[in-house]
Design a protein around this motif. Structure first.
Motif, short mmCIF file in Angstrom:
data_model
loop_
_atom_site.label_atom_id
_atom_site.label_comp_id
_atom_site.label_asym_id
_atom_site.label_seq_id
_atom_site.Cartn_x
_atom_site.Cartn_y
_atom_site.Cartn_z
N ASP A 33 8.34 3.25 1.05
CA ASP A 33 7.06 3.39 -0.06
C ASP A 33 5.98 2.54 0.78
OD1 ASP A 33 8.49 4.73 -1.92
OD2 ASP A 33 9.04 3.12 -3.04
N TRP A 37 2.75 4.70 0.33
CA TRP A 37 1.51 4.51 -0.49
C TRP A 37 0.73 3.61 0.11
CZ3 TRP A 37 1.44 7.61 -4.35
CH2 TRP A 37 2.93 7.99 -5.08
N TRP A 41 -1.89 3.75 -5.73
CA TRP A 41 -1.13 4.85 -5.81
C TRP A 41 -1.55 6.18 -5.14
CZ3 TRP A 41 3.64 3.67 -7.11
CH2 TRP A 41 3.70 2.27 -7.93
N CYS A 115 -0.34 -1.12 -5.40
CA CYS A 115 0.14 -0.19 -6.24
C CYS A 115 0.53 -0.91 -7.47
CB CYS A 115 0.95 0.93 -6.01
SG CYS A 115 0.46 1.93 -4.39
#
Length: 154
Positions: A33, A37, A41, A115
């Protein structure tokens, strides 16, 4: 165990396990992640993500957690151990809900960019994907793991 991947449904505890193992074993940790990312997002371009993943896997030892399925065969080629958190959907959904509520209004440290977790359409879509994850991915994960007999599966 020097090159470990941790896979499983969203909310299964991959990140928590990866952190504990990295601390205990003294191995560098990469969360997919963090590579995937960017801020708000937005996913990283595939070429950028692939380059960052290749850099992480070029190290002699590591732990990588995450589920980007298209990269699983590559990660299986480089790892010596795979930990598959193959839990029922209800357990993953409960884990994802707990995490969402615990981090609401903040960006998790295992995420790339900023995010911020919110209760919105995106989070509802994510929870829906948690519900569908096992049905859509379990057979593919099992097939890919079976095709990598050199990997110690836990």
């Amino acid at each position: 165990m020097e090159r470990i991947i941790i896979i499983g449904g969203n909310g299964s505890g991959k990140t928590t396990l990866a952190r504990a193992m990295a601390q205990r074993l003294g191995l560098p940790l990469t969360h997919l992640d963090q590579l995937y990312w960017q801020g708000d997002w937005q996913p990283a371009p595939a070429a950028q993500f692939d380059r960052l993943l290749a850099e992480a896997m070029a190290r002699p030892a590591w732990i990588i957690d995450g589920n980007i399925k298209r990269t699983l065969p590559l990660r299986l080629q480089r790892c010596d151990t795979a930990i598959w958190l193959d839990f029922p959907t209800w357990r993953c959904l409960l884990g994802a809900l707990r995490r969402l509520l615990r981090t609401l209004g903040r960006s998790r440290p295992d995420m790339g960019g900023c995010c911020v977790e919110r209760l919105d359409r995106r989070s509802l879509a994510f929870l829906g994907s948690v519900c569908r994850f096992r049905r859509r991915n379990r057979a593919d994960f099992a097939r890919m793991l079976a095709a990598a007999p050199q990997v110690h599966l836990i």
